[in-house]
Write an enzyme that holds these catalytic residues in place. Sequence first.
Site, short mmCIF file in Angstrom:
data_model
loop_
_atom_site.label_atom_id
_atom_site.label_comp_id
_atom_site.label_asym_id
_atom_site.label_seq_id
_atom_site.Cartn_x
_atom_site.Cartn_y
_atom_site.Cartn_z
NE ARG A 69 -0.73 0.02 5.07
CZ ARG A 69 0.93 0.74 5.58
NH1 ARG A 69 1.16 2.38 5.04
NH2 ARG A 69 0.60 1.00 6.16
CG HIS A 76 -3.61 -1.70 11.32
ND1 HIS A 76 -4.34 -0.57 10.31
CD2 HIS A 76 -2.45 -1.76 10.16
CE1 HIS A 76 -3.61 -0.42 9.66
NE2 HIS A 76 -3.00 -0.68 9.27
N GLY A 142 -4.33 4.48 2.55
CA GLY A 142 -2.93 4.46 2.06
C GLY A 142 -4.14 3.09 1.58
CB ALA A 155 -6.48 2.16 9.86
CB CYS A 171 1.79 9.01 9.13
SG CYS A 171 0.06 7.36 9.25
#
Length: 272
Positions: A69, A76, A142, A155, A171
């Site tokens: 991605r 997550h 993403g 997310a 990020c």
Amino acid sequence: MHILNLLPQGPLPYLDVDAIQRYIHRLVSTTSHPDTFIVWEASDTYTAGRRTKPADIPDPTVAVIRMDRGGSVTYHGPGQLVIYPIIKINPPADAVKFVRATESAMIRALRTIGVETSAIAGRSGVWVKRRGDIDRKLCAIGIKFSRDTTMHGMAFNVFTDLAKFMRVIPCGLADAGVTSLAQIGEKENLPCARYTLPQAAALLLPALAEAYAQFIPPARKDGALTPLREEKYLARIEEEREKAAHLPKIGIPRLPSAQKTEQRQNTGEQTS
């Protein structure tokens, strides 16, 4: 648009849902399956996108799964709503336009519950900007296009344990932070402090479906959000796991214990 709602299953291993995603993506890309939102919650996982740099993962003990991605490294886990839009679009693919549409749809939806967010030029995602505080990301985005069909997605932190993000540079942005609906609601005395994942999904999915209509050929547009039976797709996890090509790990040294954990994750085994 159809919805594959995996939230009732609780937190799921990341690669299990990735296998379902790739199966549905193959079908959608040939128009043999309807455009679909996959809605789910992950067990604790760190994933790295194509823009991840070694400095983004300062802790060498963090086991990271490298994915195809966009974006950098992120976390997550429980309390985070993950949405994968799997949509066959009108070519040519325009990833930037699709991401901007995603951001705008979420910003509009959040405004209806009193949460003011914004987009930041050069930084994908949905952000909270408050005077006297650093910019904080509420939702990471993403997206990847393959065969004119989207995969991966967003997310959205609902009541995520934000401390888990601190093991990486979320990020790849050292000058920014993260936040959640729960944190915003508590600070600003808003009802979203108590939002569940299904409530967050009910807020965002209609707005996203409306925003994505511009990318879908008229003959395939359908305003209804129709649920799919999750049992059919969960039954394919083992089969799809065997088919899935495991992407190379990001080239960052790891301790032996972390390497062992990552190997288990990449074979789909649950880790404690």
